[in-house]
Design an enzyme around this catalytic site. Structure first.
Site, PDB file in Angstrom:
ATOM      1  N   SER A  58       1.996  -5.380   3.391  1.00  0.00           N
ATOM      2  CA  SER A  58       3.444  -5.235   3.567  1.00  0.00           C
ATOM      3  C   SER A  58       4.224  -6.323   2.823  1.00  0.00           C
ATOM      4  O   SER A  58       5.428  -6.468   3.007  1.00  0.00           O
ATOM      5  CB  SER A  58       3.803  -5.236   5.059  1.00  0.00           C
ATOM      6  N   HIS A  91       3.875   1.854  11.662  1.00  0.00           N
ATOM      7  CA  HIS A  91       2.733   1.596  12.555  1.00  0.00           C
ATOM      8  C   HIS A  91       2.452   2.747  13.521  1.00  0.00           C
ATOM      9  O   HIS A  91       1.392   2.794  14.145  1.00  0.00           O
ATOM     10  CB  HIS A  91       2.989   0.318  13.379  1.00  0.00           C
ATOM     11  N   CYS A 115       2.535   5.818   8.874  1.00  0.00           N
ATOM     12  CA  CYS A 115       1.638   5.970   7.726  1.00  0.00           C
ATOM     13  C   CYS A 115       0.724   7.176   7.957  1.00  0.00           C
ATOM     14  O   CYS A 115       0.152   7.317   9.040  1.00  0.00           O
ATOM     15  CB  CYS A 115       0.788   4.709   7.570  1.00  0.00           C
ATOM     16  N   ASN A 148      -2.988  -6.902   8.911  1.00  0.00           N
ATOM     17  CA  ASN A 148      -3.867  -6.879   7.737  1.00  0.00           C
ATOM     18  C   ASN A 148      -3.815  -8.199   6.967  1.00  0.00           C
ATOM     19  O   ASN A 148      -4.818  -8.619   6.382  1.00  0.00           O
ATOM     20  CB  ASN A 148      -3.563  -5.656   6.852  1.00  0.00           C
ATOM     21  N   CYS A 190       0.863  -1.180   0.000  1.00  0.00           N
ATOM     22  CA  CYS A 190       0.000   0.000   0.000  1.00  0.00           C
ATOM     23  C   CYS A 190       0.903   1.234   0.000  1.00  0.00           C
ATOM     24  O   CYS A 190       2.125   1.127   0.144  1.00  0.00           O
ATOM     25  CB  CYS A 190      -0.887  -0.002   1.240  1.00  0.00           C
ATOM     26  N   HIS A 193       5.742  -5.033   8.635  1.00  0.00           N
ATOM     27  CA  HIS A 193       5.792  -6.418   9.093  1.00  0.00           C
ATOM     28  C   HIS A 193       6.010  -7.387   7.929  1.00  0.00           C
ATOM     29  O   HIS A 193       5.078  -8.010   7.426  1.00  0.00           O
ATOM     30  CB  HIS A 193       4.498  -6.759   9.848  1.00  0.00           C
ATOM     31  N   CYS A 197      -8.195   1.661   6.758  1.00  0.00           N
ATOM     32  CA  CYS A 197      -7.648   2.374   5.599  1.00  0.00           C
ATOM     33  C   CYS A 197      -8.129   1.761   4.284  1.00  0.00           C
ATOM     34  O   CYS A 197      -8.589   0.623   4.232  1.00  0.00           O
ATOM     35  CB  CYS A 197      -6.124   2.415   5.683  1.00  0.00           C
ATOM     36  N   GLU A 204       0.645  -0.658  16.259  1.00  0.00           N
ATOM     37  CA  GLU A 204      -0.224   0.470  15.889  1.00  0.00           C
ATOM     38  C   GLU A 204      -1.137   0.860  17.050  1.00  0.00           C
ATOM     39  O   GLU A 204      -1.340   2.043  17.330  1.00  0.00           O
ATOM     40  CB  GLU A 204      -1.068   0.139  14.649  1.00  0.00           C
TER      41      GLU A 204
END
Length: 317
Positions: free
Chosen positions: A274, A80, A102, A231, A18, A47, A201, A132
């Site tokens: 990631s 994060h 981010c 994610n 992303c 990660h 997101c 995060e």
């Protein structure tokens, strides 16, 4: 000569990197160019072991705490996000530091601060212990952010004032699971204030949507991503929830359980935010060596998001 069994591979799109991950990796690479090695990174920048190992080879040193960084070397904070105390400590030590958080995580941090200034206590939907979540909760004083992970947790929330609450979420959660927790919060605390725009997101949402689109077509789902990637793990859960009986998280092709895939005719492939595309290609090649494959791309959205790197890296000294 034995003929290879036929197999259809459904390749989900969007998948993989992303904009926030792209930017974070670029920050480390540009810092190494600007200041030379070693450049320190607090926590894995993203990660993914393959990405981290690649940056280590260039001279990045990954540490868990600021105490492990010498005062005279630059330090980068991971995508994060970090608690407020970390940049404050780096500034106190007069270190050069670059924040690779981010921008979509930073947006949640700003939101939390805005609500706090308005006298509201926060409820955060997130996973305990995830960097995060630690970073977001660390934007406000202790006790100002109450964490819930499940619908069941909502019943245990003990706010100071039920009429003065707002909620935020981790950016990498399951869209469907989060919707159920939000509904439970709104039922219990009708006055609770939510974000103007979804905290989860665009990349998380898009990757989950593409998995839902391929789930009905496939016998098995492989998600390429790291075990500590929130994610990526959510993509496995979304695949299972959408009816895919076999959904597996693999870091790379060497981890594929071929015996579990015996007799299947269609496999879905996606990658967490990631995971680099090189690992997707590695998995496709591994299937091609064993099967007569047909690859079908299932694209549910196009992504054109880009984030600038911090100014300190764009300016020549």
């Amino acid at each position: 000569m034995t003929t290879k069994p036929a197999l259809t591979l459904y390749l989900a799109a969007p998948r993989g990197f992303c904009a926030g991950v792209d930017r974070a990796i670029k920050i480390v690479e540009m810092a190494l160019t600007k200041w030379g090695a070693p450049v320190y990174v607090r926590h894995e920048i993203v990660h993914n072991k393959y990405v981290v190992d690649g940056l280590k080879a260039l001279g990045a040193v990954f540490v868990e705490e600021l105490d492990d960084v010498p005062d005279d070397r630059p330090v980068i904070f991971s995508a994060h996000g970090v608690p407020k105390s970390i940049p404050a400590e780096a500034a106190r030590r007069e270190m050069i530091y670059v924040d690779a958080t981010c921008p979509l995580v930073s947006k949640v941090h700003i939101e939390a601060e805005r609500h706090h200034e308005a006298g509201l206590q926060m409820v955060m939907i997130g996973h305990a212990g995830h960097p995060e979540t630690i970073g977001t909760m660390g934007q406000l004083p202790a006790g100002e952010v109450l964490l819930v992970e499940t619908v069941e947790d909502v019943a245990q929330v003990r706010p100071r004032d039920p009429a003065k609450l707002a909620f935020i979420t981790q950016t990498t959660l399951s869209v469907d699971d989060t919707a159920a927790i939000v509904a439970a919060l709104q039922a219990r605390f009708p006055a609770i204030i939510g974000p103007h725009k979804e905290d989860i997101c665009y990349a998380t949402t898009n990757r989950q949507a593409s998995v839902k689109a391929i789930a009905p077509k496939i016998d098995a789902l492989l998600v390429i991503g790291a075990p500590n990637s929130s994610n990526s793990r959510r993509l496995v859960e979304v695949g299972r929830a959408a009816g895919c009986a076999y959904a597996q998280l693999v870091h790379r092709a060497t981890e594929i359980d071929w015996r579990a895939l015996e007799g299947i005719r269609s496999v879905g492939i996606t990658a967490g935010a990631s995971a680099p595309e090189v690992l997707v290609n590695e998995v496709l090649d591994a299937f091609r060596s064993r099967y007569d494959t047909t690859v079908e791309l299932v694209e549910t959205a196009k992504e054109h998001v880009e984030f600038k790197v911090p100014r300190v890296l764009r300016v020549q000294e």
